[in-house]
Design a protein around this motif. Structure first.
Motif, PDB file in Angstrom:
ATOM      1  N   ARG A 172       0.792  -1.227   0.000  1.00 35.34           N
ATOM      2  CA  ARG A 172       0.000   0.000   0.000  1.00 35.34           C
ATOM      3  C   ARG A 172       0.828   1.282   0.000  1.00 35.34           C
ATOM      4  O   ARG A 172       0.330   2.321  -0.425  1.00 35.34           O
ATOM      5  CB  ARG A 172      -0.964  -0.014   1.185  1.00 35.34           C
ATOM      6  CG  ARG A 172      -2.044  -1.070   1.035  1.00 35.34           C
ATOM      7  CD  ARG A 172      -3.209  -0.822   1.963  1.00 35.34           C
ATOM      8  NE  ARG A 172      -2.835  -0.989   3.369  1.00 35.34           N
ATOM      9  CZ  ARG A 172      -3.680  -0.824   4.384  1.00 35.34           C
ATOM     10  NH1 ARG A 172      -4.935  -0.470   4.144  1.00 35.34           N
ATOM     11  NH2 ARG A 172      -3.285  -1.007   5.617  1.00 35.34           N
ATOM     12  N   GLU A 191     -12.725  13.839  -4.646  1.00 30.56           N
ATOM     13  CA  GLU A 191     -13.703  12.857  -5.126  1.00 30.56           C
ATOM     14  C   GLU A 191     -13.148  12.042  -6.291  1.00 30.56           C
ATOM     15  O   GLU A 191     -13.222  10.805  -6.297  1.00 30.56           O
ATOM     16  CB  GLU A 191     -14.992  13.566  -5.539  1.00 30.56           C
ATOM     17  CG  GLU A 191     -16.092  12.612  -5.977  1.00 30.56           C
ATOM     18  CD  GLU A 191     -17.391  13.315  -6.327  1.00 30.56           C
ATOM     19  OE1 GLU A 191     -18.278  12.664  -6.909  1.00 30.56           O
ATOM     20  OE2 GLU A 191     -17.511  14.520  -6.029  1.00 30.56           O
ATOM     21  N   THR A 194     -10.312   9.766  -5.186  1.00 27.90           N
ATOM     22  CA  THR A 194     -10.799   8.561  -4.517  1.00 27.90           C
ATOM     23  C   THR A 194     -11.191   7.499  -5.537  1.00 27.90           C
ATOM     24  O   THR A 194     -10.844   6.321  -5.407  1.00 27.90           O
ATOM     25  CB  THR A 194     -12.013   8.897  -3.628  1.00 27.90           C
ATOM     26  OG1 THR A 194     -11.614   9.835  -2.635  1.00 27.90           O
ATOM     27  CG2 THR A 194     -12.563   7.643  -2.953  1.00 27.90           C
ATOM     28  N   GLU A 195     -11.887   7.929  -6.576  1.00 30.39           N
ATOM     29  CA  GLU A 195     -12.306   6.991  -7.618  1.00 30.39           C
ATOM     30  C   GLU A 195     -11.093   6.386  -8.317  1.00 30.39           C
ATOM     31  O   GLU A 195     -11.044   5.176  -8.593  1.00 30.39           O
ATOM     32  CB  GLU A 195     -13.190   7.718  -8.633  1.00 30.39           C
ATOM     33  CG  GLU A 195     -14.525   8.179  -8.066  1.00 30.39           C
ATOM     34  CD  GLU A 195     -15.314   9.025  -9.055  1.00 30.39           C
ATOM     35  OE1 GLU A 195     -14.784   9.290 -10.158  1.00 30.39           O
ATOM     36  OE2 GLU A 195     -16.451   9.413  -8.735  1.00 30.39           O
ATOM     37  N   MET A 197      -7.984   6.043  -7.148  1.00 28.75           N
ATOM     38  CA  MET A 197      -7.216   5.165  -6.278  1.00 28.75           C
ATOM     39  C   MET A 197      -7.940   3.848  -6.022  1.00 28.75           C
ATOM     40  O   MET A 197      -7.280   2.825  -5.809  1.00 28.75           O
ATOM     41  CB  MET A 197      -6.913   5.876  -4.947  1.00 28.75           C
ATOM     42  CG  MET A 197      -5.970   7.059  -5.079  1.00 28.75           C
ATOM     43  SD  MET A 197      -4.505   6.752  -6.115  1.00 28.75           S
ATOM     44  CE  MET A 197      -3.744   5.365  -5.288  1.00 28.75           C
ATOM     45  N   GLN A 198      -9.250   3.860  -6.054  1.00 25.70           N
ATOM     46  CA  GLN A 198      -9.982   2.612  -5.933  1.00 25.70           C
ATOM     47  C   GLN A 198      -9.679   1.681  -7.091  1.00 25.70           C
ATOM     48  O   GLN A 198      -9.564   0.464  -6.924  1.00 25.70           O
ATOM     49  CB  GLN A 198     -11.485   2.879  -5.836  1.00 25.70           C
ATOM     50  CG  GLN A 198     -11.923   3.443  -4.486  1.00 25.70           C
ATOM     51  CD  GLN A 198     -13.410   3.698  -4.415  1.00 25.70           C
ATOM     52  OE1 GLN A 198     -14.072   3.753  -5.461  1.00 25.70           O
ATOM     53  NE2 GLN A 198     -13.944   3.861  -3.223  1.00 25.70           N
ATOM     54  N   LYS A 199      -9.514   2.258  -8.282  1.00 29.33           N
ATOM     55  CA  LYS A 199      -9.170   1.453  -9.455  1.00 29.33           C
ATOM     56  C   LYS A 199      -7.747   0.883  -9.338  1.00 29.33           C
ATOM     57  O   LYS A 199      -7.480  -0.229  -9.812  1.00 29.33           O
ATOM     58  CB  LYS A 199      -9.275   2.301 -10.718  1.00 29.33           C
ATOM     59  CG  LYS A 199     -10.711   2.719 -11.043  1.00 29.33           C
ATOM     60  CD  LYS A 199     -10.771   3.610 -12.266  1.00 29.33           C
ATOM     61  CE  LYS A 199     -12.184   4.038 -12.575  1.00 29.33           C
ATOM     62  NZ  LYS A 199     -12.252   4.974 -13.753  1.00 29.33           N
ATOM     63  N   GLY A 201      -6.483   0.039  -6.507  1.00 30.36           N
ATOM     64  CA  GLY A 201      -6.505  -0.956  -5.440  1.00 30.36           C
ATOM     65  C   GLY A 201      -6.412  -0.407  -4.049  1.00 30.36           C
ATOM     66  O   GLY A 201      -6.370  -1.191  -3.064  1.00 30.36           O
ATOM     67  N   LEU A 202      -6.362   0.937  -3.874  1.00 27.99           N
ATOM     68  CA  LEU A 202      -6.320   1.528  -2.539  1.00 27.99           C
ATOM     69  C   LEU A 202      -7.754   1.895  -2.142  1.00 27.99           C
ATOM     70  O   LEU A 202      -8.284   2.927  -2.543  1.00 27.99           O
ATOM     71  CB  LEU A 202      -5.449   2.785  -2.539  1.00 27.99           C
ATOM     72  CG  LEU A 202      -5.194   3.410  -1.160  1.00 27.99           C
ATOM     73  CD1 LEU A 202      -4.419   2.473  -0.262  1.00 27.99           C
ATOM     74  CD2 LEU A 202      -4.434   4.728  -1.300  1.00 27.99           C
ATOM     75  N   ARG A 203      -8.372   1.023  -1.364  1.00 27.79           N
ATOM     76  CA  ARG A 203      -9.788   1.184  -1.083  1.00 27.79           C
ATOM     77  C   ARG A 203     -10.082   1.535   0.371  1.00 27.79           C
ATOM     78  O   ARG A 203     -11.217   1.641   0.769  1.00 27.79           O
ATOM     79  CB  ARG A 203     -10.541  -0.107  -1.430  1.00 27.79           C
ATOM     80  CG  ARG A 203     -10.475  -0.415  -2.932  1.00 27.79           C
ATOM     81  CD  ARG A 203     -11.291  -1.642  -3.281  1.00 27.79           C
ATOM     82  NE  ARG A 203     -11.315  -1.862  -4.727  1.00 27.79           N
ATOM     83  CZ  ARG A 203     -10.379  -2.534  -5.388  1.00 27.79           C
ATOM     84  NH1 ARG A 203      -9.343  -3.052  -4.739  1.00 27.79           N
ATOM     85  NH2 ARG A 203     -10.451  -2.672  -6.709  1.00 27.79           N
ATOM     86  N   ASN A 204      -9.089   1.706   1.190  1.00 27.18           N
ATOM     87  CA  ASN A 204      -9.309   2.024   2.604  1.00 27.18           C
ATOM     88  C   ASN A 204      -9.757   3.482   2.725  1.00 27.18           C
ATOM     89  O   ASN A 204      -9.028   4.368   2.267  1.00 27.18           O
ATOM     90  CB  ASN A 204      -8.024   1.791   3.420  1.00 27.18           C
ATOM     91  CG  ASN A 204      -8.269   1.886   4.900  1.00 27.18           C
ATOM     92  OD1 ASN A 204      -8.783   2.894   5.373  1.00 27.18           O
ATOM     93  ND2 ASN A 204      -7.900   0.850   5.630  1.00 27.18           N
TER      94      ASN A 204
END
Length: 204
Positions: A172, A191, A194-195, A197-199, A201-204
């Motif tokens: 991470r 916003e 966040t979207e 970084m979710q792609k 793999g950082l979803r925390n």
């Protein structure tokens, strides 16, 4: 026989797993038998008494104000309160006729001497908390000066046990670095970042 509540307390859930609550309860039962008092309900709390807001304590105080019992037995003064505001509420109850008993301290709360002694014990309990807080803060600053981060590891780092340096999370940490780089580019707001970084793999 007069009807009273029994109040026992520890500061944390972890302490609640020990023998303190049981010992407090046994001492209160012995006191009640000796003084011919009937315990009609127990209030067992696992909250610090340094601040106001203990739910069971507040509920018990309301019942006492409503005259649902003649009074309460507490193991020791510092089990009942470690702050002046709660002590003021207790003092008001005594003035209105409720009985306050301490199984450990031999105090007659109907006398000036007993009330004065109790006031001094509350002052000592309150000062103990102040000193504990100061020592804890000094300990945290000391760890920081030594180069240790004395809190839970933030995202991107790993906890390695007490007294050990935090180390970077190989999975991470690069993602956290990537998040800062993307935000610094000026092309992302929180916003959209966040979207993105979710792609990654950082979803925390």
């Amino acid at each position: 026989m007069k009807k009273v509540y029994g109040y026992i307390r520890v500061s944390t859930v972890k302490q609640g797993a020990g023998v303190s609550l049981l010992e407090q309860k046994e001492a209160i039962i012995r006191y009640a038998e000796k003084h011919q008092l009937t315990i009609i309900e127990w209030f067992e709390e696992q909250e610090t008494a340094a601040k106001q807001g203990r739910p069971l304590f507040n509920n018990m105080m309301k019942l006492l104000r409503d005259k649902k019992a003649n009074g309460v037995i507490i193991h020791k003064i510092d089990r009942g309160t470690r702050n002046y505001r709660d002590w003021a509420s207790i003092d008001d109850l005594i003035a209105s006729g409720s009985e306050l008993h301490f199984a450990h301290e031999s105090l007659d709360m109907n006398t000036r001497a007993g009330r004065l002694t109790a006031d001094m014990l509350v002052a000592l309990a309150t000062d103990y908390i102040r000193n504990l807080r100061e020592e804890a803060i000094k300990g945290l600053y000391g760890r920081l000066k030594q180069g240790f981060y004395p809190f839970y590891a933030p995202i991107g780092y790993l906890n390695n046990g007490g007294g050990q340096q935090k180390t970077t999370d190989k999975i991470r940490a690069p993602l956290v670095k990537k998040a800062f780089e993307l935000y610094a580019s000026g092309k992302y707001n929180l916003e959209t970042l966040t979207e993105a970084m979710q792609k990654f793999g950082l979803r925390n």
